[in-house]
Design a protein around this motif. Sequence first.
Motif, PDB file in Angstrom:
ATOM      1  N   VAL A  88     -16.945  39.534 -42.319  1.00 58.18           N
ATOM      2  CA  VAL A  88     -16.742  38.636 -41.189  1.00 58.18           C
ATOM      3  C   VAL A  88     -17.996  38.680 -40.324  1.00 58.18           C
ATOM      4  N   ASP A  89     -18.584  37.511 -40.110  1.00 55.14           N
ATOM      5  CA  ASP A  89     -19.746  37.373 -39.229  1.00 55.14           C
ATOM      6  C   ASP A  89     -19.262  36.738 -37.930  1.00 55.14           C
ATOM      7  N   TYR A  90     -19.724  37.258 -36.811  1.00 48.91           N
ATOM      8  CA  TYR A  90     -19.317  36.681 -35.536  1.00 48.91           C
ATOM      9  C   TYR A  90     -20.431  36.806 -34.505  1.00 48.91           C
ATOM     10  N   THR A  91     -20.366  35.899 -33.553  1.00 49.67           N
ATOM     11  CA  THR A  91     -21.330  35.874 -32.458  1.00 49.67           C
ATOM     12  C   THR A  91     -20.677  36.487 -31.231  1.00 49.67           C
ATOM     13  N   VAL A  92     -21.432  37.337 -30.543  1.00 51.05           N
ATOM     14  CA  VAL A  92     -20.936  37.994 -29.341  1.00 51.05           C
ATOM     15  C   VAL A  92     -21.691  37.455 -28.140  1.00 51.05           C
ATOM     16  N   THR A  93     -20.956  36.921 -27.192  1.00 43.46           N
ATOM     17  CA  THR A  93     -21.523  36.456 -25.928  1.00 43.46           C
ATOM     18  C   THR A  93     -20.747  37.154 -24.824  1.00 43.46           C
ATOM     19  N   GLY A  94     -21.390  38.072 -24.158  1.00 42.68           N
ATOM     20  CA  GLY A  94     -20.667  38.914 -23.204  1.00 42.68           C
ATOM     21  C   GLY A  94     -19.713  39.798 -23.994  1.00 42.68           C
ATOM     22  N   THR A  95     -18.405  39.592 -23.790  1.00 43.67           N
ATOM     23  CA  THR A  95     -17.411  40.298 -24.596  1.00 43.67           C
ATOM     24  C   THR A  95     -16.550  39.317 -25.389  1.00 43.67           C
ATOM     25  N   ASN A  96     -16.998  38.069 -25.468  1.00 42.58           N
ATOM     26  CA  ASN A  96     -16.297  37.046 -26.241  1.00 42.58           C
ATOM     27  C   ASN A  96     -16.894  36.988 -27.641  1.00 42.58           C
ATOM     28  N   CYS A  97     -16.074  37.198 -28.654  1.00 40.63           N
ATOM     29  CA  CYS A  97     -16.536  37.231 -30.039  1.00 40.63           C
ATOM     30  C   CYS A  97     -15.961  36.036 -30.802  1.00 40.63           C
ATOM     31  N   THR A  98     -16.863  35.245 -31.400  1.00 37.30           N
ATOM     32  CA  THR A  98     -16.468  34.016 -32.094  1.00 37.30           C
ATOM     33  C   THR A  98     -16.896  34.098 -33.556  1.00 37.30           C
ATOM     34  N   ILE A  99     -15.941  33.903 -34.454  1.00 37.27           N
ATOM     35  CA  ILE A  99     -16.201  34.010 -35.893  1.00 37.27           C
ATOM     36  C   ILE A  99     -17.023  32.824 -36.389  1.00 37.27           C
ATOM     37  N   ASN A 100     -18.015  33.142 -37.240  1.00 37.98           N
ATOM     38  CA  ASN A 100     -18.865  32.138 -37.879  1.00 37.98           C
ATOM     39  C   ASN A 100     -18.636  32.064 -39.374  1.00 37.98           C
ATOM     40  N   LEU A 101     -18.231  33.169 -40.000  1.00 33.92           N
ATOM     41  CA  LEU A 101     -18.113  33.240 -41.453  1.00 33.92           C
ATOM     42  C   LEU A 101     -17.053  34.260 -41.824  1.00 33.92           C
ATOM     43  N   ILE A 102     -16.259  33.919 -42.844  1.00 36.53           N
ATOM     44  CA  ILE A 102     -15.254  34.849 -43.365  1.00 36.53           C
ATOM     45  C   ILE A 102     -15.307  34.807 -44.875  1.00 36.53           C
ATOM     46  N   GLU A 103     -15.247  35.992 -45.494  1.00 25.31           N
ATOM     47  CA  GLU A 103     -15.150  36.100 -46.964  1.00 25.31           C
ATOM     48  C   GLU A 103     -13.975  37.003 -47.305  1.00 25.31           C
ATOM     49  N   ILE A 104     -13.213  36.603 -48.320  1.00 31.25           N
ATOM     50  CA  ILE A 104     -12.146  37.498 -48.811  1.00 31.25           C
ATOM     51  C   ILE A 104     -12.402  37.804 -50.266  1.00 31.25           C
TER      52      ILE A 104
END
Length: 104
Positions: A88-104
């Motif tokens: 799981v790739d995610y971007t962190v801005t402050g303490t808000n984390c937003t997913i960019n990519l998911i692999e299963i």
Amino acid sequence: MKKLLCFAAFASLLASATPAFAVIDNNRTISRVGVQNSNSSAYVQFTVAPSATCSFNTLYIAVNTDAGRANYALLLTAQATGQPIARVDYTVTGTNCTINLIEI
């Protein structure tokens, strides 16, 4: 004088802005998935906290885009089948984390 005040205000805004950075986590097991209607986002929590400092150890997905809905569908598939999230790739801005990519 106006130019100096404008420059000072702009510099202050830049200094107070929190830079975003990217994080990659591997081998996570989903503990909770949900939808938050107030801001058109879904969220996920894992049994192990994210590597970055995310509010409530939660990663968010914008479900008002095709990519976000695809990521959410993949999370639901992983949860329903009991598969771990390989990456799981995610971007962190402050303490808000937003997913960019998911692999299963």
